[in-house]
Write a protein that holds these residues in place. Sequence first.
Motif, PDB file in Angstrom:
ATOM      1  N   GLU A  31      31.061  20.646  23.111  1.00  0.00           N
ATOM      2  CA  GLU A  31      30.960  21.501  24.063  1.00  0.00           C
ATOM      3  C   GLU A  31      30.942  20.786  25.514  1.00  0.00           C
ATOM      4  O   GLU A  31      31.231  21.188  26.687  1.00  0.00           O
ATOM      5  N   THR A  32      30.855  19.462  25.292  1.00  0.00           N
ATOM      6  CA  THR A  32      30.687  18.745  26.696  1.00  0.00           C
ATOM      7  C   THR A  32      31.956  17.634  26.554  1.00  0.00           C
ATOM      8  O   THR A  32      32.179  17.204  27.633  1.00  0.00           O
ATOM      9  N   GLU A  33      32.426  17.169  25.646  1.00  0.00           N
ATOM     10  CA  GLU A  33      33.565  16.214  25.273  1.00  0.00           C
ATOM     11  C   GLU A  33      34.672  16.466  26.221  1.00  0.00           C
ATOM     12  O   GLU A  33      35.317  15.610  26.863  1.00  0.00           O
ATOM     13  N   CYS A  34      35.158  17.785  26.417  1.00  0.00           N
ATOM     14  CA  CYS A  34      36.288  18.153  26.843  1.00  0.00           C
ATOM     15  C   CYS A  34      36.200  18.751  28.413  1.00  0.00           C
ATOM     16  O   CYS A  34      37.169  18.832  29.154  1.00  0.00           O
ATOM     17  N   GLY A  35      34.868  18.837  28.756  1.00  0.00           N
ATOM     18  CA  GLY A  35      34.518  19.449  30.084  1.00  0.00           C
ATOM     19  C   GLY A  35      34.298  21.225  30.083  1.00  0.00           C
ATOM     20  O   GLY A  35      34.145  21.548  31.276  1.00  0.00           O
ATOM     21  N   ALA A  36      34.124  21.554  29.045  1.00  0.00           N
ATOM     22  CA  ALA A  36      34.207  23.077  28.811  1.00  0.00           C
ATOM     23  C   ALA A  36      32.713  23.506  29.428  1.00  0.00           C
ATOM     24  O   ALA A  36      32.861  24.591  30.143  1.00  0.00           O
ATOM     25  N   TYR A  37      31.745  22.702  29.083  1.00  0.00           N
ATOM     26  CA  TYR A  37      30.501  23.239  29.566  1.00  0.00           C
ATOM     27  C   TYR A  37      30.421  23.031  31.232  1.00  0.00           C
ATOM     28  O   TYR A  37      30.080  23.989  31.790  1.00  0.00           O
ATOM     29  N   ALA A  38      31.192  22.059  31.789  1.00  0.00           N
ATOM     30  CA  ALA A  38      30.957  21.939  33.202  1.00  0.00           C
ATOM     31  C   ALA A  38      31.770  23.086  33.677  1.00  0.00           C
ATOM     32  O   ALA A  38      31.465  23.514  34.903  1.00  0.00           O
ATOM     33  N   LEU A  39      32.885  23.645  33.304  1.00  0.00           N
ATOM     34  CA  LEU A  39      33.677  24.658  33.624  1.00  0.00           C
ATOM     35  C   LEU A  39      33.334  26.063  33.399  1.00  0.00           C
ATOM     36  O   LEU A  39      34.034  26.925  33.855  1.00  0.00           O
ATOM     37  N   ARG A  40      32.092  26.338  32.964  1.00  0.00           N
ATOM     38  CA  ARG A  40      31.877  27.461  32.489  1.00  0.00           C
ATOM     39  C   ARG A  40      31.750  28.580  33.215  1.00  0.00           C
ATOM     40  O   ARG A  40      31.750  29.810  33.209  1.00  0.00           O
ATOM     41  N   TYR A  41      31.590  28.259  34.669  1.00  0.00           N
ATOM     42  CA  TYR A  41      31.452  28.975  35.757  1.00  0.00           C
ATOM     43  C   TYR A  41      32.900  30.060  36.213  1.00  0.00           C
ATOM     44  O   TYR A  41      32.739  30.876  36.577  1.00  0.00           O
ATOM     45  N   LEU A  42      33.918  29.385  35.572  1.00  0.00           N
ATOM     46  CA  LEU A  42      35.076  30.089  35.391  1.00  0.00           C
ATOM     47  C   LEU A  42      35.342  31.243  34.527  1.00  0.00           C
ATOM     48  O   LEU A  42      36.157  31.942  34.691  1.00  0.00           O
ATOM     49  N   GLU A  43      34.650  31.385  33.427  1.00  0.00           N
ATOM     50  CA  GLU A  43      34.377  32.675  32.656  1.00  0.00           C
ATOM     51  C   GLU A  43      34.202  33.770  33.265  1.00  0.00           C
ATOM     52  O   GLU A  43      33.267  33.660  34.319  1.00  0.00           O
ATOM     53  N   GLY A  44      35.073  34.771  33.192  1.00  0.00           N
ATOM     54  CA  GLY A  44      35.063  35.840  34.025  1.00  0.00           C
ATOM     55  C   GLY A  44      35.819  35.820  34.940  1.00  0.00           C
ATOM     56  O   GLY A  44      36.029  37.026  36.106  1.00  0.00           O
ATOM     57  N   GLU A  45      36.547  34.939  35.515  1.00  0.00           N
ATOM     58  CA  GLU A  45      37.387  34.788  36.619  1.00  0.00           C
ATOM     59  C   GLU A  45      38.946  34.847  36.374  1.00  0.00           C
ATOM     60  O   GLU A  45      39.028  34.525  34.991  1.00  0.00           O
ATOM     61  N   PRO A  46      39.684  35.130  37.101  1.00  0.00           N
ATOM     62  CA  PRO A  46      41.215  35.337  37.025  1.00  0.00           C
ATOM     63  C   PRO A  46      41.897  33.889  36.786  1.00  0.00           C
ATOM     64  O   PRO A  46      41.182  33.117  37.342  1.00  0.00           O
ATOM     65  N   ARG A  47      42.751  33.771  35.657  1.00  0.00           N
ATOM     66  CA  ARG A  47      43.323  32.600  35.150  1.00  0.00           C
ATOM     67  C   ARG A  47      43.693  31.761  36.437  1.00  0.00           C
ATOM     68  O   ARG A  47      43.593  30.532  36.519  1.00  0.00           O
ATOM     69  N   GLU A  48      44.365  32.377  37.459  1.00  0.00           N
ATOM     70  CA  GLU A  48      44.930  31.652  38.714  1.00  0.00           C
ATOM     71  C   GLU A  48      43.707  31.149  39.563  1.00  0.00           C
ATOM     72  O   GLU A  48      44.088  30.541  40.583  1.00  0.00           O
ATOM     73  N   SER A  49      42.418  31.615  39.598  1.00  0.00           N
ATOM     74  CA  SER A  49      41.381  30.909  40.270  1.00  0.00           C
ATOM     75  C   SER A  49      41.174  29.426  39.993  1.00  0.00           C
ATOM     76  O   SER A  49      40.614  28.760  41.011  1.00  0.00           O
ATOM     77  N   PHE A  50      42.001  28.704  38.997  1.00  0.00           N
ATOM     78  CA  PHE A  50      41.673  27.305  38.936  1.00  0.00           C
ATOM     79  C   PHE A  50      43.070  26.776  38.545  1.00  0.00           C
ATOM     80  O   PHE A  50      43.755  27.226  37.611  1.00  0.00           O
ATOM     81  N   ASP A  51      43.342  25.505  39.245  1.00  0.00           N
ATOM     82  CA  ASP A  51      44.420  24.932  38.681  1.00  0.00           C
ATOM     83  C   ASP A  51      44.167  23.784  37.498  1.00  0.00           C
ATOM     84  O   ASP A  51      43.650  22.790  37.948  1.00  0.00           O
ATOM     85  N   PHE A  52      44.443  24.287  36.388  1.00  0.00           N
ATOM     86  CA  PHE A  52      44.087  23.467  35.323  1.00  0.00           C
ATOM     87  C   PHE A  52      44.956  22.205  35.272  1.00  0.00           C
ATOM     88  O   PHE A  52      44.703  21.382  34.599  1.00  0.00           O
ATOM     89  N   ASP A  53      45.942  22.231  35.997  1.00  0.00           N
ATOM     90  CA  ASP A  53      46.712  20.909  35.938  1.00  0.00           C
ATOM     91  C   ASP A  53      45.749  19.613  36.607  1.00  0.00           C
ATOM     92  O   ASP A  53      46.349  18.597  36.448  1.00  0.00           O
ATOM     93  N   GLU A  54      44.824  20.131  37.309  1.00  0.00           N
ATOM     94  CA  GLU A  54      43.848  19.123  37.870  1.00  0.00           C
ATOM     95  C   GLU A  54      42.927  18.414  36.843  1.00  0.00           C
ATOM     96  O   GLU A  54      42.253  17.325  37.232  1.00  0.00           O
ATOM     97  N   ILE A  55      42.972  18.965  35.922  1.00  0.00           N
ATOM     98  CA  ILE A  55      41.954  18.340  34.584  1.00  0.00           C
ATOM     99  C   ILE A  55      42.632  17.110  34.179  1.00  0.00           C
ATOM    100  O   ILE A  55      43.689  17.063  33.862  1.00  0.00           O
ATOM    101  N   ASP A  56      41.842  16.146  34.193  1.00  0.00           N
ATOM    102  CA  ASP A  56      42.386  14.876  33.631  1.00  0.00           C
ATOM    103  C   ASP A  56      42.279  14.938  32.032  1.00  0.00           C
ATOM    104  O   ASP A  56      41.022  14.551  31.381  1.00  0.00           O
ATOM    105  N   GLY A  57      43.140  15.415  31.376  1.00  0.00           N
ATOM    106  CA  GLY A  57      43.196  15.287  29.767  1.00  0.00           C
ATOM    107  C   GLY A  57      43.798  16.789  29.483  1.00  0.00           C
ATOM    108  O   GLY A  57      44.799  17.326  30.194  1.00  0.00           O
ATOM    109  N   GLU A  58      44.030  16.762  28.150  1.00  0.00           N
ATOM    110  CA  GLU A  58      44.922  17.935  27.671  1.00  0.00           C
ATOM    111  C   GLU A  58      44.386  19.290  28.176  1.00  0.00           C
ATOM    112  O   GLU A  58      43.107  19.458  27.459  1.00  0.00           O
ATOM    113  N   VAL A  59      45.017  20.352  28.302  1.00  0.00           N
ATOM    114  CA  VAL A  59      44.747  21.561  28.441  1.00  0.00           C
ATOM    115  C   VAL A  59      45.481  22.653  27.668  1.00  0.00           C
ATOM    116  O   VAL A  59      46.740  22.373  27.861  1.00  0.00           O
ATOM    117  N   ARG A  60      44.859  23.496  27.061  1.00  0.00           N
ATOM    118  CA  ARG A  60      45.618  24.561  26.248  1.00  0.00           C
ATOM    119  C   ARG A  60      45.224  25.890  26.728  1.00  0.00           C
ATOM    120  O   ARG A  60      44.221  26.367  26.464  1.00  0.00           O
TER     121      ARG A  60
END
Length: 93
Positions: A31-60
């Motif tokens: 839960e912490t290795e990919c950064g999911a825990y740190a980004l949990r505040y995005l749950e419930g938000e629109p997909r467009e509310s965050f630019d996942f291209d800014e993540i340093d690593g693979e995003v699916r």
Amino acid sequence: MRIAAAALLALTACGPTDDSADTDLNLPQDETECGAYALRYLEGEPRESFDFDEIDGEVRILHPDAIVTQDYNPKRLNVHVGKSGIISKLTCG
């Protein structure tokens, strides 16, 4: 009565003995290795509310009924998006 006490003692002996194994607020490592825990505040938000291209690593980005590979990559961030475009959860894998 002795049997119940012996059973309770046996069950407590089966518990974890090394508290240092759980780090980051006792979260599983995945839960912490990919950064999911740190980004949990995005749950419930629109997909467009965050630019996942800014993540340093693979995003699916995972949409409902999408075909995805079943390979496990603990460093990959999975963004689960509902039909309405709202982020339902963030996981590693």
